[in-house]
Design a protein around this motif. Structure first.
Motif, short mmCIF file in Angstrom:
data_model
loop_
_atom_site.label_atom_id
_atom_site.label_comp_id
_atom_site.label_asym_id
_atom_site.label_seq_id
_atom_site.Cartn_x
_atom_site.Cartn_y
_atom_site.Cartn_z
N PHE A 199 0.86 -1.18 0.00
CA PHE A 199 0.00 0.00 0.00
C PHE A 199 0.89 1.24 0.00
N ALA A 200 1.24 1.68 -1.19
CA ALA A 200 2.01 2.91 -1.37
C ALA A 200 1.19 3.87 -2.21
N VAL A 201 1.17 5.13 -1.80
CA VAL A 201 0.38 6.16 -2.47
C VAL A 201 1.32 7.04 -3.30
N PHE A 212 -4.44 12.75 2.73
CA PHE A 212 -5.27 11.87 1.91
C PHE A 212 -6.13 10.99 2.81
N SER A 213 -7.24 10.56 2.25
CA SER A 213 -8.13 9.64 2.96
C SER A 213 -8.04 8.26 2.33
N THR A 254 -0.43 13.28 5.87
CA THR A 254 0.85 13.24 5.15
C THR A 254 0.75 14.01 3.83
N GLU A 255 1.70 14.89 3.58
CA GLU A 255 1.77 15.62 2.31
C GLU A 255 2.37 14.71 1.24
N LEU A 264 2.24 3.83 4.14
CA LEU A 264 1.56 3.95 5.42
C LEU A 264 2.57 3.74 6.54
N SER A 265 2.19 4.12 7.75
CA SER A 265 3.12 4.11 8.88
C SER A 265 3.55 2.70 9.27
N ALA A 266 2.78 1.69 8.90
CA ALA A 266 3.11 0.30 9.19
C ALA A 266 2.56 -0.56 8.06
N PRO A 267 3.15 -1.72 7.80
CA PRO A 267 2.63 -2.59 6.74
C PRO A 267 1.18 -2.98 7.00
#
Length: 448
Positions: A199-201, A212-213, A254-255, A264-267
């Motif tokens: 999950f990478a944006v 982002f949501s 997060t910008e 995300l902050s954790a997998p």
């Protein structure tokens, strides 16, 4: 239904009665009789909308990929030599196209014939255009790409796509464009194991996304293990309602700058539970602060997880007695003995249909709400036939009774009706380890 359309349906709540696990229904069944005239149709797959970012004043806009392809309906025919004609003349001074090697453009570069080769019955990208905003095109400018296509094969030797069946509206825009990469589906997963969802944006737009949501949906056989403090988790529903899903809504501050990718902050981890079978995890991302997204085609993704599990569907019959003229209640039962749950996430079809052929000498005077008269040509005209539908999903230990009120018109010793469980489409349940109990008898006036 594509993953994007299913995702939109889930957001609208339209899948409230249509979520479970994945049913597979082929476009061409191959069941047509040899003496029946068969048909086929060629189709063009192209996005209805495509956004491109406005070109900077001191340079060129980046290219975006535009995937196109052909497919046809009937797999009884082999279709080859697909030719897709792409007309981009409607993009003059709005956007420009870079043609791939399998496309041959005309001298003006505005119309090209693209060789797609063999044509499948399920869409797969065969032509990858690259498209970008023309220099000087202002945000909001729009043009259209038009298509036509033909191929060799089908009942008449040539297939032609319907006129104006596909077009793509290209819009020049400015703003963030967030997307998440497509995951790889998992097959043969053992219940009790866990999976990590990439999950990478990424922001491919030309403006920063100020936060982002994220929304996520997990079917009943999946648990969302990772708990982010920025998220709210609800479900799955354990009160017997449908669908049974876990819903997650998140808001991250997060910008994401143009061209940047953030994790995300954790997998993100999912647990495959003991009642998993055909599972689905959907997720989507949107820019924060009320900003619109330039291109929503890559905002949402679906991960399909097929567990190595079984579900034993069983039908139980009954025996009743009465005199001529009496009305008796004859109830049969459907049961999912598990261990897996089953449902139809993509199609929303009933998880099973029960065909009930009435015992000889009886007439149904009252039937359950989920049953309908299913008598058809070829059935015995003296014997009633009803089809009873189950919900779209069946949890382990689900039991559903179908009480019929039967009038005994005449006494027939050992009058036997038959109940058979079947899929809504097809003839058998691939996940069922014991098909012997998929049928049962309803006996009126048993002799012993």
């Amino acid at each position: 239904m594509s993953s994007v359309s299913v995702l939109r349906a889930l957001r609208r709540g339209a899948c409230a009665a249509a979520v479970g696990a994945l049913a597979v229904a082929g476009l061409g069944t191959g069941l047509a009789h040899a003496d029946e005239a068969q048909t086929d149709q060629l189709w063009i797959q192209a996005p209805y909308e495509q956004a491109v970012t406005v070109a900077p004043a001191d340079g060129s806009a980046p290219y975006r990929s535009l995937a196109l392809g052909l497919y046809h309906d009937n797999d009884n025919f082999t279709v080859t030599d697909g030719r897709l004609t792409v007309d981009v003349s409607g993009l003059a001074q709005i956007a420009e196209v870079a043609w791939p090697a399998n496309c041959t453009p005309d001298d003006a570069g505005s119309v090209a014939v693209c060789d797609t080769g063999d044509v499948p019955t399920r869409y797969a990208p065969q032509v990858q255009l690259r498209i970008r905003a023309a220099a000087g095109a202002a945000a909001g400018a729009q043009g259209a790409i038009e298509y036509s296509a033909e191929a060799t094969g089908g009942p008449d030797g040539t297939l032609v796509a319907p006129d104006y069946s596909a077009e793509t509206f290209v819009t020049v825009g400015s703003g963030p464009d967030l997307g998440v990469s497509a995951p790889q589906d998992a097959d043969g997963v053992q219940p009790g194991t866990s999976l990590t969802v990439p999950f990478a944006v990424t922001n491919t737009g030309n403006e920063t996304a100020h936060g982002f949501s994220v929304k996520m949906w997990a079917t009943y056989g999946l648990d969302v293990v990772t708990r982010y403090p920025q998220c709210t988790y609800t479900g799955p529903d354990d009160d017997g309602t449908y669908p049974a899903m876990t819903y997650v809504t998140c808001s991250f501050d997060t910008e994401v700058a143009p061209g940047a990718t953030v994790d995300l902050s954790a997998p993100l981890r999912l647990a495959v539970t003991g009642h998993a079978l055909y599972e689905r995890f959907d997720y989507e991302v949107e820019p924060g602060a009320g900003a619109g997204d330039l291109d929503g085609s890559d905002n949402g993704r679906s991960l399909h997880v097929n567990a190595d599990n079984t579900a034993d569907f069983a039908v139980h019959g009954t025996e009743v007695s009465g005199a001529a003229g009496d009305t008796v209640t004859a109830a049969f039962r459907f049961e999912n003995r598990g261990p897996a749950w089953v449902g139809n996430v993509s199609s929303g079809d009933p998880v099973a249909v029960l065909d009930f052929h009435l015992p000889q000498g009886t007439t149904a005077t009252s039937v359950p709400d989920t049953c309908r008269n299913a008598w058809k040509s070829g059935d015995d005209p003296a014997i009633g036939h009803y089809a009873c539908t189950l919900p779209v999903s069946a949890k382990p230990d689900l039991r559903v009774d179908f009480p019929f009120r039967l009038r005994i018109d005449r006494v027939v010793p050992d009058a036997t009706g038959r109940v058979v469980a079947r899929p809504d489409y097809g003839t058998s349940f691939a996940f069922d380890p014991d098909t012997r109990n998929n049928s049962a008898e309803v006996v009126v006036n048993p002799s012993a």
